[in-house]
Design an enzyme around this catalytic site. Structure first.
Site, PDB file in Angstrom:
ATOM      1  N   GLY A   1     -37.686   6.417 -65.326  1.00 37.17           N
ATOM      2  CA  GLY A   1     -38.153   6.470 -64.070  1.00 37.17           C
ATOM      3  C   GLY A   1     -38.200   7.997 -63.443  1.00 37.17           C
ATOM      4  O   GLY A   1     -37.611   9.095 -64.026  1.00 37.17           O
TER       5      GLY A   1
ATOM      6  N   GLY B   1     -44.710  11.205 -69.141  1.00 38.74           N
ATOM      7  CA  GLY B   1     -45.199  10.006 -69.311  1.00 38.74           C
ATOM      8  C   GLY B   1     -46.422  10.058 -70.521  1.00 38.74           C
ATOM      9  O   GLY B   1     -46.892  10.987 -70.424  1.00 38.74           O
TER      10      GLY B   1
ATOM     11  N   ASP C   1     -50.274  14.546 -63.051  1.00 38.54           N
ATOM     12  CA  ASP C   1     -51.463  13.735 -63.273  1.00 38.54           C
ATOM     13  C   ASP C   1     -52.318  13.697 -61.902  1.00 38.54           C
ATOM     14  O   ASP C   1     -53.104  12.947 -61.734  1.00 38.54           O
ATOM     15  CB  ASP C   1     -51.214  12.407 -63.667  1.00 38.54           C
ATOM     16  CG  ASP C   1     -50.328  11.569 -62.835  1.00 38.54           C
ATOM     17  OD1 ASP C   1     -50.162  11.875 -61.576  1.00 38.54           O
ATOM     18  OD2 ASP C   1     -50.135  10.031 -62.683  1.00 38.54           O
TER      19      ASP C   1
ATOM     20  N   ARG D   1     -52.265   3.507 -69.918  1.00 38.07           N
ATOM     21  CA  ARG D   1     -53.510   3.076 -69.750  1.00 38.07           C
ATOM     22  C   ARG D   1     -54.625   3.971 -69.860  1.00 38.07           C
ATOM     23  O   ARG D   1     -55.722   3.441 -69.883  1.00 38.07           O
ATOM     24  CB  ARG D   1     -53.424   2.800 -68.020  1.00 38.07           C
ATOM     25  CG  ARG D   1     -52.467   1.277 -67.750  1.00 38.07           C
ATOM     26  CD  ARG D   1     -52.507   1.319 -66.096  1.00 38.07           C
ATOM     27  NE  ARG D   1     -51.420   2.385 -65.481  1.00 38.07           N
ATOM     28  CZ  ARG D   1     -51.315   2.419 -64.183  1.00 38.07           C
ATOM     29  NH1 ARG D   1     -51.811   1.521 -63.307  1.00 38.07           N
ATOM     30  NH2 ARG D   1     -50.439   3.072 -63.741  1.00 38.07           N
TER      31      ARG D   1
ATOM     32  N   LEU E   1     -43.877  16.534 -62.811  1.00 38.92           N
ATOM     33  CA  LEU E   1     -43.578  15.129 -63.517  1.00 38.92           C
ATOM     34  C   LEU E   1     -44.411  15.306 -64.618  1.00 38.92           C
ATOM     35  O   LEU E   1     -45.689  14.773 -64.386  1.00 38.92           O
ATOM     36  CB  LEU E   1     -43.124  14.012 -62.617  1.00 38.92           C
ATOM     37  CG  LEU E   1     -42.154  14.275 -61.480  1.00 38.92           C
ATOM     38  CD1 LEU E   1     -42.506  12.937 -60.903  1.00 38.92           C
ATOM     39  CD2 LEU E   1     -40.848  14.613 -62.042  1.00 38.92           C
TER      40      LEU E   1
END
Length: 457
Positions: A78, A12, A103, A16, A9
């Site tokens: 999501g 994103g 990540d 932040r 994944l």
């Protein structure tokens, strides 16, 4: 043997991080964090890896090209929605699928292998990678039944006092029966505050359907770290640096002060080489055996041979041979080639130059855009004048040349084999081999000058 697949994944943006660079491309010890994940997965027996990309898709692909297939998540809805994007590639296949976040740069191949093996031995439809922490606040807790199987995952905000005392947490890495995964993904709802489709809902659905959901606990909680901000990025860097340094030391490299030595993931170092404090070795650098590097030295994308000393100096994108002495305070700039037994001394700068075997530039020199032969001696303060304001020009210094101190070689120019350049000369024309070239104003001594000057007053 069960076929295995992996989904990473990486779609994103990572708001932040407060960065123009997409989150999974932030480097940890010189390598984008998502590439750490892909490289660790490549150590497993994986049939196909699919990386889910979104923000910065082309940049992510450029880093991982040839290591992964890709599926685009155009709209980030999501984690379950992200995995669904790989359905065209994986949806109809039998086997086991590993789902990992891009990540999590510290996750190890052996941990993922143990997770998959545990999953298959348990005959589970889903297995969660868990970790043990003394500070579980904010994490989902793993609640097991008497048989050790996962009964449910309870989010921190929903946990009872008893459940909050549980220190086994969900790391966000999963293993699934592949067909069960894609069949169940279709049942996931976005009926939540964020309006998103969440991957942990697959676990809950499988449990309510009576399927086996297992968990495997890693012995190293640090490797489960998910990087969401710069603080976590620095933590990942610290942990990875320690891991890399320890591996080099186990392979026979002496690192005098590991806490103050920074070595990128792609670096190779030979046995009995000593790395002194304050040294930074970056990129795809390679260092041979029995060398001394540091203190306070930076090496980037360069090769260094055996028994070479580089101290308090910088070397970028260059090739340095064996038995070479560099520094202190030398600068080897890109596209330089330093042959064996060369000495580059203090405050010497080499740029896009080839330096032949046994040659020396011991101090305070600039050698740029030059071809320097073997056994050449370049005296203190000598430079190649390579730039005319618009273009760079080549200086050729053949074997055995002696260049006296404070000499200027104005390019384009060639100094023939065995020639001598007198100290203080400015050479603008080619110098024949085995000749002496003197290019400086003749000295004139005016006797009684001061006395005559005083008389005029």
């Amino acid at each position: 043997m069960t076929k295995r697949y992996a989904v990473i994944l990486a779609a994103g943006q990572g708001t932040r991080m407060k960065s123009k660079l997409y989150k999974v491309l932030h480097p940890v010890c010189g390598k984008p964090m998502v590439e750490h994940v892909v490289d660790q997965i490549s150590t497993l027996n994986i049939e196909k890896t699919v990386t889910i990309i979104g923000h910065g898709a082309e940049l992510v692909k450029s880093h991982l090209e040839g290591k992964s297939d890709f599926a685009l998540q155009e709209e980030q809805l999501g984690t379950a929605h992200a995995v669904m994007q790989s359905e065209d590639v994986l949806g109809n296949l039998d086997g086991t699928t590993l789902v990992v976040c891009g990540d999590t740069p510290l996750i190890k191949g052996e941990t993922m292998e143990a997770l998959v093996k545990h999953h298959e031995e348990q005959g589970a439809k889903a297995t969660i990678l868990t970790g043990h922490t003394e500070s579980p606040d904010g994490y989902g807790r793993i609640i097991r039944n008497d048989s050790g199987l996962v009964e449910r995952i309870v989010e921190h905000k929903d946990a009872s006092e008893a459940e909050r005392k549980v220190k086994e947490i969900n790391t966000g890495t999963y293993c699934f029966d592949n067909k069960a995964l894609f069949n169940t993904l279709k049942k996931v709802s976005n009926d939540n505050v964020q309006g998103e489709y969440y991957l942990p809902d697959v676990i809950e659905i499988l449990q309510t359907e009576g399927e086996i959901v297992s968990a495997y606990q890693t012995s190293d909680f640090d490797e489960t770290l998910g990087v969401n901000d710069r603080v976590a990025l620095s933590q990942a860097e610290t942990t990875m640096k320690k891991r890399i340094n320890e591996q080099h030391m186990r392979n026979g490299v002496t690192i005098q002060d590991p806490a103050n030595t920074y070595i990128d993931a792609g670096v190779t170092i030979g046995r009995d080489t000593v790395i002194l404090p304050g040294t930074v070795i970056k990129g795809n650098s390679s260092i041979g055996e029995d060398s001394f590097i540091g203190p306070n030295t930076e090496v980037m994308d360069s090769t260094i041979g055996d028994r070479t000393v580089v101290k308090q100096s910088v070397a970028h994108n260059s090739a340095i041979g064996s038995d070479v002495q560099i520094g202190p305070f030398a600068h080897i700039r890109p596209d330089s080639t330093i042959a064996d037994e060369v000495k580059i001394g203090n405050f010497v700068e080499i740029k896009k130059a080839a330096f032949g075997k046994g040659s020396k530039a011991s101090h305070l020199s600039y050698i740029g855009d030059a071809e320097v032969g073997s056994d050449v001696n370049i005296g203190c303060g000598s430079i190649t004048v390579n730039y005319d304001g618009k273009n760079k020009h080549l200086t050729q210094i053949e074997d055995g040349v002696f260049v006296g101190c404070n000499s200027n070689l104005v390019a384009p120019v060639k100094v023939g084999k065995g020639a001598y350049i007198a100290a203080g000369s400015t050479i603008t024309e080619d110098v024949p081999g085995e000749s002496l070239s003197i290019a400086r104003a003749r000295q004139v001594n005016k006797e009684n000058y001061v006395q005559n000057l005083n008389h005029k007053k």
